[in-house]
Design an enzyme around this catalytic site. Structure first.
Site, PDB file in Angstrom:
ATOM      1  N   ARG A 148       0.827  -1.063   0.039  1.00  0.00           N
ATOM      2  CA  ARG A 148       0.002   0.055  -0.042  1.00  0.00           C
ATOM      3  C   ARG A 148       0.799   1.198  -0.130  1.00  0.00           C
ATOM      4  O   ARG A 148       1.626   1.425   0.776  1.00  0.00           O
ATOM      5  CB  ARG A 148      -0.804  -0.249   1.580  1.00  0.00           C
ATOM      6  CG  ARG A 148      -1.976   0.944   1.341  1.00  0.00           C
ATOM      7  CD  ARG A 148      -2.769   0.681   2.678  1.00  0.00           C
ATOM      8  NE  ARG A 148      -2.171   1.246   3.758  1.00  0.00           N
ATOM      9  CZ  ARG A 148      -2.966   1.749   4.813  1.00  0.00           C
ATOM     10  NH1 ARG A 148      -4.067   1.588   4.908  1.00  0.00           N
ATOM     11  NH2 ARG A 148      -2.358   2.228   5.784  1.00  0.00           N
TER      12      ARG A 148
ATOM     13  N   THR B  96      -0.991   7.731  -0.961  1.00  0.00           N
ATOM     14  CA  THR B  96      -2.203   7.552  -1.741  1.00  0.00           C
ATOM     15  C   THR B  96      -3.274   6.475  -1.225  1.00  0.00           C
ATOM     16  O   THR B  96      -4.384   6.539  -1.536  1.00  0.00           O
ATOM     17  CB  THR B  96      -1.953   7.293  -3.351  1.00  0.00           C
ATOM     18  OG1 THR B  96      -1.355   5.857  -3.265  1.00  0.00           O
ATOM     19  CG2 THR B  96      -0.865   8.161  -3.753  1.00  0.00           C
TER      20      THR B  96
ATOM     21  N   ASP C 203       1.176  -0.909  12.444  1.00  0.00           N
ATOM     22  CA  ASP C 203       1.676  -1.701  11.159  1.00  0.00           C
ATOM     23  C   ASP C 203       1.904  -3.013  11.300  1.00  0.00           C
ATOM     24  O   ASP C 203       3.061  -3.295  11.914  1.00  0.00           O
ATOM     25  CB  ASP C 203       2.743  -0.770  10.487  1.00  0.00           C
ATOM     26  CG  ASP C 203       3.005  -1.219   9.260  1.00  0.00           C
ATOM     27  OD1 ASP C 203       3.249  -2.372   9.040  1.00  0.00           O
ATOM     28  OD2 ASP C 203       2.990  -0.564   8.262  1.00  0.00           O
TER      29      ASP C 203
ATOM     30  N   ASP D 135       5.580  -4.222   9.992  1.00  0.00           N
ATOM     31  CA  ASP D 135       6.613  -3.716  10.876  1.00  0.00           C
ATOM     32  C   ASP D 135       6.724  -4.524  12.218  1.00  0.00           C
ATOM     33  O   ASP D 135       7.690  -4.896  12.516  1.00  0.00           O
ATOM     34  CB  ASP D 135       6.466  -2.240  11.163  1.00  0.00           C
ATOM     35  CG  ASP D 135       6.627  -1.444   9.748  1.00  0.00           C
ATOM     36  OD1 ASP D 135       7.049  -2.062   8.755  1.00  0.00           O
ATOM     37  OD2 ASP D 135       6.573  -0.199   9.594  1.00  0.00           O
TER      38      ASP D 135
HETATM   39  O1  LIG Z   1      -6.660  -2.225   3.490  1.00  0.00           O
HETATM   40  P1  LIG Z   1      -5.544  -1.444   2.917  1.00  0.00           P
HETATM   41  O2  LIG Z   1      -5.890  -0.087   3.247  1.00  0.00           O
HETATM   42  O3  LIG Z   1      -5.055  -1.943   1.558  1.00  0.00           O
HETATM   43  O4  LIG Z   1      -4.187  -2.086   3.753  1.00  0.00           O
HETATM   44  C1  LIG Z   1      -3.928  -3.234   4.322  1.00  0.00           C
HETATM   45  C2  LIG Z   1      -2.584  -3.709   3.736  1.00  0.00           C
HETATM   46  O5  LIG Z   1      -1.633  -2.783   4.331  1.00  0.00           O
HETATM   47  C3  LIG Z   1      -0.736  -3.772   5.053  1.00  0.00           C
HETATM   48  O6  LIG Z   1       0.436  -4.108   4.027  1.00  0.00           O
HETATM   49  P2  LIG Z   1       1.465  -3.030   3.708  1.00  0.00           P
HETATM   50  O7  LIG Z   1       1.098  -2.315   2.362  1.00  0.00           O
HETATM   51  O8  LIG Z   1       2.046  -2.377   4.862  1.00  0.00           O
HETATM   52  O9  LIG Z   1       2.681  -4.127   3.178  1.00  0.00           O
HETATM   53  P3  LIG Z   1       3.555  -5.114   4.249  1.00  0.00           P
HETATM   54  O10 LIG Z   1       2.474  -6.222   4.553  1.00  0.00           O
HETATM   55  O11 LIG Z   1       4.753  -5.251   3.367  1.00  0.00           O
HETATM   56  O12 LIG Z   1       3.830  -4.339   5.468  1.00  0.00           O
HETATM   57  C4  LIG Z   1      -1.314  -4.943   5.418  1.00  0.00           C
HETATM   58  O13 LIG Z   1      -0.600  -5.922   5.681  1.00  0.00           O
HETATM   59  C5  LIG Z   1      -2.488  -5.144   4.322  1.00  0.00           C
HETATM   60  O14 LIG Z   1      -1.995  -5.943   2.948  1.00  0.00           O
HETATM   61  O1  LIG Z   2      -3.777  -0.350  10.489  1.00  0.00           O
HETATM   62  C1  LIG Z   2      -3.039  -0.627   9.671  1.00  0.00           C
HETATM   63  C2  LIG Z   2      -3.492  -0.347   8.354  1.00  0.00           C
HETATM   64  C3  LIG Z   2      -2.652  -0.980   7.149  1.00  0.00           C
HETATM   65  N1  LIG Z   2      -1.667  -1.820   7.613  1.00  0.00           N
HETATM   66  C4  LIG Z   2      -1.249  -1.827   8.677  1.00  0.00           C
HETATM   67  O2  LIG Z   2      -0.386  -2.837   8.888  1.00  0.00           O
HETATM   68  N2  LIG Z   2      -2.231  -1.413   9.704  1.00  0.00           N
HETATM   69 MG   LIG Z   3       3.182  -2.495   6.146  1.00  0.00          MG
END
Ligand SMILES: O=P(O)(O)OC[C@H]1O[C@H](OP(=O)(O)OP(=O)(O)O)[C@H](O)[C@@H]1O
Ligand SMILES: O=c1cc[nH]c(=O)[nH]1
Ligand SMILES: [Mg+2]
Length: 213
Positions: free
Chosen positions: A103, A107, A203, A206
């Site tokens: 994500r 944006t 997150d 993270d």
């Molecule tokens: O519903 P949304 O608003 O799309 O957000 C949710 C997404 O955000 C996070 O991933 P992230 O993009 O942080 O990637 P990561 O898993 O590599 O940390 C989470 O693991 C979801 O995949």
């Molecule tokens: O709260 C949130 C939203 C998106 N992705 C995350 O990891 N946490």
């Molecule tokens: Mg993430």
């Protein structure tokens, strides 16, 4: 679309510890692993089985076994990877496909950076793993990816969901003739101005794996 919030004291207990900001990465990973197994128990309630005849040490009897094609488990990288072992413990014969999605934190739009899935998903029960359903952009894109490959039965297992994200998925999937179920440990209050789930857990990627940089 069906949304199933798993109401169980053990799930609530583990989720509380998961949310706690003092929970470190090793404990966070263990809790994710345990939670997904509990959610998977509910999520697989309609997994396809067929009748078989077996013989116990005492007598012949009938039972059921998972039918082919075996279910497909699809963790969304990165954070969904933390849910894979817990899911496979329950469904050891499942196959695994991967989707890498990220994500954009400005944006809030999701993009796909990796994909390794069977070409034809028709007739497969697909279980998508992603801990966070926030704006819903990532899960909506993942579901479209799978239905474009012919998936006709999709269950997403999310640790936390936001109402805004569920509404978005419902809208984006309107007209799609594929049953979609979301199984989650909690429907939280809302999103904040940065698209984070409130109260949420921060997150997930993270907290599982450290800062992505
Ligand atoms: O519903 P949304 O608003 O799309 O957000 C949710 C997404 O955000 C996070 O991933 P992230 O993009 O942080 O990637 P990561 O898993 O590599 O940390 C989470 O693991 C979801 O995949
Ligand atoms: O709260 C949130 C939203 C998106 N992705 C995350 O990891 N946490
Ligand atoms: Mg993430």
């Amino acid at each position: 679309m069906r949304i199933h919030v798993v109401d169980h004291p053990l799930v609530a207990h583990k989720l509380t510890n998961l949310r706690d900001e003092t929970t470190d990465s090793p404990l966070f990973r263990r809790l994710v692993d345990q939670l997904v197994t509990l959610l998977a128990y509910e999520a697989t309630r309609d997994v396809r089985v067929g009748p078989v005849q077996i013989v116990t040490p005492v007598a012949p009897t009938s039972g059921v076994r998972l039918t082919d094609p075996q279910p497909l488990v699809v963790p969304i990288l990165r954070a969904g990877l933390g849910m894979l072992d817990g899911m496979m413990r329950l469904l050891p014969t499942a196959e695994v496909g991967f989707l890498g999605m990220m994500r954009n934190e400005e944006t809030l739009e999701a993009s796909t950076y990796a994909e390794r899935l069977p070409d034809d998903l028709s007739g497969r029960q697909c279980y998508v793993l992603d801990p966070m359903l926030a704006t819903g952009g990532t899960l909506a894109a993942a579901i479209k990816f799978l239905t474009d490959r012919g998936a006709d039965d999709i269950t997403a297992i999310c640790l936390l969901a936001a109402p805004e994200g569920c509404e978005r998925i419902e809208k984006e999937l309107a007209g799609l003739d594929v049953p979609v179920t979301i199984v989650t440990a909690a429907m939280d209050e809302r999103l904040n101005e940065k698209g984070y789930i409130v109260p949420g857990l921060g997150d997930a990627g993270d907290r599982l794996y450290g800062l992505a940089g």
